[in-house]
Design a protein around this motif. Structure first.
Motif, short mmCIF file in Angstrom:
data_model
loop_
_atom_site.label_atom_id
_atom_site.label_comp_id
_atom_site.label_asym_id
_atom_site.label_seq_id
_atom_site.Cartn_x
_atom_site.Cartn_y
_atom_site.Cartn_z
N ILE A 103 -0.08 -12.74 -1.06
CA ILE A 103 -1.42 -12.25 -0.74
C ILE A 103 -1.35 -10.96 0.05
N THR A 104 -0.43 -10.89 1.00
CA THR A 104 -0.26 -9.67 1.80
C THR A 104 0.18 -8.52 0.90
N PHE A 105 1.13 -8.77 0.02
CA PHE A 105 1.58 -7.74 -0.92
C PHE A 105 0.42 -7.23 -1.78
N LEU A 106 -0.36 -8.15 -2.33
CA LEU A 106 -1.47 -7.76 -3.19
C LEU A 106 -2.52 -6.95 -2.43
N ASN A 107 -2.96 -7.48 -1.30
CA ASN A 107 -4.06 -6.85 -0.56
C ASN A 107 -3.67 -5.58 0.17
N ASP A 108 -2.46 -5.55 0.72
CA ASP A 108 -2.06 -4.43 1.58
C ASP A 108 -1.19 -3.40 0.87
N ASP A 109 -0.69 -3.72 -0.30
CA ASP A 109 0.26 -2.82 -0.97
C ASP A 109 -0.17 -2.52 -2.41
N LEU A 110 -0.24 -3.53 -3.25
CA LEU A 110 -0.51 -3.32 -4.67
C LEU A 110 -1.90 -2.72 -4.92
N PHE A 111 -2.95 -3.39 -4.44
CA PHE A 111 -4.31 -2.89 -4.69
C PHE A 111 -4.52 -1.49 -4.12
N PRO A 112 -4.15 -1.23 -2.86
CA PRO A 112 -4.32 0.14 -2.35
C PRO A 112 -3.56 1.18 -3.16
N ASN A 113 -2.36 0.82 -3.63
CA ASN A 113 -1.58 1.75 -4.45
C ASN A 113 -2.32 2.07 -5.75
N PHE A 114 -2.85 1.07 -6.41
CA PHE A 114 -3.56 1.30 -7.67
C PHE A 114 -4.83 2.12 -7.45
N LYS A 115 -5.48 1.94 -6.31
CA LYS A 115 -6.69 2.70 -6.01
C LYS A 115 -6.40 4.17 -5.75
N ARG A 116 -5.15 4.49 -5.43
CA ARG A 116 -4.76 5.87 -5.14
C ARG A 116 -3.97 6.53 -6.28
N LEU A 117 -3.87 5.89 -7.42
CA LEU A 117 -3.09 6.46 -8.52
C LEU A 117 -3.58 7.86 -8.86
N ASN A 118 -2.64 8.72 -9.20
CA ASN A 118 -2.95 10.08 -9.60
C ASN A 118 -3.52 10.06 -11.01
N ILE A 119 -4.82 10.21 -11.13
CA ILE A 119 -5.46 10.12 -12.45
C ILE A 119 -5.18 11.34 -13.31
#
Length: 110
Positions: free
Chosen positions: A78-94
């Motif tokens: 849960i920590t990985f998903l909420n604090d790492d994975l999701f924020p990373n995907f939200k910042r992807l270089n489009i």
């Protein structure tokens, strides 16, 4: 096994999770998980079709590198998903490619 049986099985497992509140939340979580699994499968195809394909997802965040990690307990996951994975995907270089735009748009509201 057909898709209906698989979805029912996943839904039954998710109903046992005290951290998931209601069908709407379960459906939302199921959708992003299915998206990542399907995206992972599609990336394998894109890599075969084009040697120049560049994944917008860093290896650490690829489905196969974390979804099958039996070393993480539920709190770590849960920590990985909420604090790492999701924020990373939200910042992807489009600007990278169309796939980056798709992944980012799926996770903007997650």
């Amino acid at each position: 096994m057909n898709i209906t049986t698989i979805i029912r099985s996943i839904r039954d497992i998710m109903r046992k999770d005290s951290g998931v509140d209601g069908d709407a939340q379960r459906i939302s979580q199921l959708v992003w998980m299915l998206f990542l699994k399907i995206f992972s499968d599609k990336e394998e195809l894109w890599k075969k079709e084009s040697k120049s394909y560049i994944s917008p997802i860093d290896d650490k965040y690829k489905w196969n590198n974390w979804a099958h990690n039996n070393e993480m307990d539920s709190i770590e996951l849960i920590t990985f998903l909420n604090d790492d994975l999701f924020p990373n995907f939200k910042r992807l270089n489009i600007e990278l490619n169309a796939q980056a735009k798709i992944v980012r748009s799926v996770f903007e509201d997650t």
